[in-house]
Write an enzyme that holds these catalytic residues in place. Structure first.
Site, PDB file in Angstrom:
ATOM      1  N   SER A   8      39.489  53.612  51.387  1.00  0.00           N
ATOM      2  CA  SER A   8      40.352  52.540  50.891  1.00  0.00           C
ATOM      3  C   SER A   8      41.526  52.374  51.851  1.00  0.00           C
ATOM      4  CB  SER A   8      40.873  52.884  49.492  1.00  0.00           C
ATOM      5  OG  SER A   8      41.825  51.922  49.113  1.00  0.00           O
ATOM      6  N   HIS A  33      36.991  49.571  51.920  1.00  0.00           N
ATOM      7  CA  HIS A  33      37.471  49.006  50.645  1.00  0.00           C
ATOM      8  C   HIS A  33      38.869  48.428  50.852  1.00  0.00           C
ATOM      9  CE1 HIS A  33      37.766  48.818  46.224  1.00  0.00           C
ATOM     10  NE2 HIS A  33      39.010  49.251  46.366  1.00  0.00           N
ATOM     11  N   ASP A  35      42.166  46.518  49.138  1.00  0.00           N
ATOM     12  CA  ASP A  35      42.854  46.292  47.870  1.00  0.00           C
ATOM     13  C   ASP A  35      43.820  45.122  47.970  1.00  0.00           C
ATOM     14  OD1 ASP A  35      41.890  48.383  46.082  1.00  0.00           O
ATOM     15  OD2 ASP A  35      42.706  49.749  47.597  1.00  0.00           O
ATOM     16  N   MET A  37      46.400  42.873  46.014  1.00  0.00           N
ATOM     17  CA  MET A  37      47.237  42.909  44.797  1.00  0.00           C
ATOM     18  C   MET A  37      48.217  41.742  44.836  1.00  0.00           C
ATOM     19  SD  MET A  37      48.075  46.956  44.579  1.00  0.00           S
ATOM     20  CE  MET A  37      46.840  48.209  44.975  1.00  0.00           C
ATOM     21  N   HIS A  66      38.528  44.111  46.849  1.00  0.00           N
ATOM     22  CA  HIS A  66      38.851  44.354  45.438  1.00  0.00           C
ATOM     23  C   HIS A  66      40.043  43.481  45.074  1.00  0.00           C
ATOM     24  CE1 HIS A  66      40.552  47.580  42.419  1.00  0.00           C
ATOM     25  NE2 HIS A  66      40.174  46.478  41.809  1.00  0.00           N
ATOM     26  N   MET A  68      42.710  42.462  42.772  1.00  0.00           N
ATOM     27  CA  MET A  68      43.544  42.746  41.600  1.00  0.00           C
ATOM     28  C   MET A  68      44.481  41.557  41.461  1.00  0.00           C
ATOM     29  SD  MET A  68      44.080  46.759  42.405  1.00  0.00           S
ATOM     30  CE  MET A  68      43.442  46.565  44.068  1.00  0.00           C
ATOM     31  N   MET A 139      37.720  51.620  37.312  1.00  0.00           N
ATOM     32  CA  MET A 139      39.023  52.105  37.751  1.00  0.00           C
ATOM     33  C   MET A 139      39.268  53.430  37.037  1.00  0.00           C
ATOM     34  SD  MET A 139      39.860  49.890  39.905  1.00  0.00           S
ATOM     35  CE  MET A 139      41.338  50.810  40.360  1.00  0.00           C
ATOM     36  N   GLY A 144      46.942  49.541  41.002  1.00  0.00           N
ATOM     37  CA  GLY A 144      48.242  49.122  41.538  1.00  0.00           C
ATOM     38  C   GLY A 144      48.748  49.997  42.663  1.00  0.00           C
ATOM     39  N   GLY A 147      47.044  57.182  45.371  1.00  0.00           N
ATOM     40  CA  GLY A 147      47.643  58.487  45.147  1.00  0.00           C
ATOM     41  C   GLY A 147      47.915  58.863  43.702  1.00  0.00           C
ATOM     42  N   ASP A 173      37.055  54.126  41.520  1.00  0.00           N
ATOM     43  CA  ASP A 173      38.225  53.835  42.355  1.00  0.00           C
ATOM     44  C   ASP A 173      39.485  54.402  41.698  1.00  0.00           C
ATOM     45  OD1 ASP A 173      40.041  52.777  44.128  1.00  0.00           O
ATOM     46  OD2 ASP A 173      39.693  50.683  43.580  1.00  0.00           O
ATOM     47  N   GLY A 174      40.107  55.365  42.392  1.00  0.00           N
ATOM     48  CA  GLY A 174      41.372  55.909  41.918  1.00  0.00           C
ATOM     49  C   GLY A 174      41.293  57.401  41.666  1.00  0.00           C
ATOM     50  N   GLY A 175      42.021  58.182  42.457  1.00  0.00           N
ATOM     51  CA  GLY A 175      42.047  59.634  42.251  1.00  0.00           C
ATOM     52  C   GLY A 175      40.718  60.302  42.543  1.00  0.00           C
ATOM     53  N   GLY A 195      41.027  56.738  48.940  1.00  0.00           N
ATOM     54  CA  GLY A 195      42.193  56.395  49.742  1.00  0.00           C
ATOM     55  C   GLY A 195      42.758  57.645  50.378  1.00  0.00           C
TER      56      GLY A 195
HETATM   57  C1  DX5 Z   1      44.340  51.453  43.327  1.00  0.00           C
HETATM   58  C2  DX5 Z   1      43.394  50.927  44.372  1.00  0.00           C
HETATM   59  C3  DX5 Z   1      42.639  52.004  45.054  1.00  0.00           C
HETATM   60  C4  DX5 Z   1      43.491  52.990  45.828  1.00  0.00           C
HETATM   61  C5  DX5 Z   1      42.877  54.348  45.672  1.00  0.00           C
HETATM   62  O1  DX5 Z   1      44.813  50.416  42.543  1.00  0.00           O
HETATM   63  O2  DX5 Z   1      42.458  50.032  43.796  1.00  0.00           O
HETATM   64  O3  DX5 Z   1      41.591  51.502  45.871  1.00  0.00           O
HETATM   65  O4  DX5 Z   1      43.616  52.696  47.195  1.00  0.00           O
HETATM   66  O5  DX5 Z   1      43.681  55.313  46.252  1.00  0.00           O
HETATM   67  P1  DX5 Z   1      43.463  56.869  46.008  1.00  0.00           P
HETATM   68  O6  DX5 Z   1      42.070  57.195  46.409  1.00  0.00           O
HETATM   69  O7  DX5 Z   1      44.485  57.515  46.868  1.00  0.00           O
HETATM   70  O8  DX5 Z   1      43.680  57.122  44.524  1.00  0.00           O
HETATM   71 ZN    ZN Z   2      40.574  49.387  44.946  1.00  0.00          ZN
END
Ligand code: DX5
Ligand code: ZN
Length: 216
Positions: A8, A33, A35, A37, A66, A68, A139, A144, A147, A173-175, A195
């Protein structure tokens, strides 16, 4: 389906985007990927088609965008023209009444179509649409920011979806990191958006090899 890591870009160094793309390719990634926003659907603001177009000129990686965004359909043609290979929209931004038309609208751009679901969204309400798309993305944090910590309650939603759709690409996606990858792969996820876990690893290539060798 083989497990794939999707770096990401949000965790990359934005002063050196072309180098970061090259780093992803060298590590063995095939998909990047991205993001987007809009500071409305989520409380953060990133980039639009202009940056996607610059990335398209810098890399051969498949670009997984992606969105958002509160009004994603207004911009899907621009993202496709900029070079998006797949476009994922949030079910919460579209709503049930116009979901089928929204999927058709993204499909008409020529991009692959994805549906993203926030952690509190029940996927079963959207099952009728899952057969119409190329991927579903859970998600595993509130969208948003990079990390954040993985929300374990999403795991049962992934499992239920995998059970109902044995062949659907399921993205998370996320953590997503060394601790959570074995869990989500066991649940049925096969596309791992990473990410921090990728970009901050001392050896992203080794991380990617490790993750992609995990058997469900
Ligand atoms: C969060 C994004 C993710 C983000 C993930 O809203 O959609 O793609 O970059 O980051 P990590 O992998 O660090 O949680
Ligand atoms: Zn994403």
């Amino acid at each position: 389906m083989p497990v794939r890591v999707l770096p990401s870009l949000l965790s990359a160094d934005f002063a050196h985007l072309a180098d970061e793309c090259a780093r992803c390719e060298a590590a063995g990634a095939s998909v990047l990927h991205l993001d987007v926003m809009d500071a409305h659907f989520v409380p953060n603001l990133t980039f639009g088609p202009f940056i996607v177009e610059a990335l398209r000129r810098s890399t051969r990686l498949h670009l997984d965008v992606h969105l958002m965004m509160t009004d994603p359909l207004r911009y899907v043609d621009d993202f496709r023209a900029a070079g998006a290979d797949a476009i994922t929209i949030h079910v919460e931004a579209v709503g049930p009444r116009t979901m089928a038309q929204a999927i058709e609208r993204v499909r008409a751009t020529g991009a692959q179509v994805g549906l993203a679901l926030n952690p509190d969204t029940d996927p079963e309400l959207w099952f009728p649409h899952f057969a119409q798309v190329d991927l579903v993305m859970f998600m595993t944090v509130y969208p948003g920011f990079g990390g954040q910590s993985f929300i374990p309650q999403v795991r049962q939603r992934i499992r239920a979806t995998r059970q109902a759709f044995p062949h659907l690409p399921i993205q998370v996606d996320g953590g997503i990191n060394r601790q959570t990858i074995p869990l989500v792969v066991a649940d049925g996820a096969d596309r791992l958006v990473c990410g921090n876990a990728f970009f901050k690893d001392a050896d992203p290539a080794a991380f990617l090899r490790w993750a992609e060798s995990i058997a469900p």
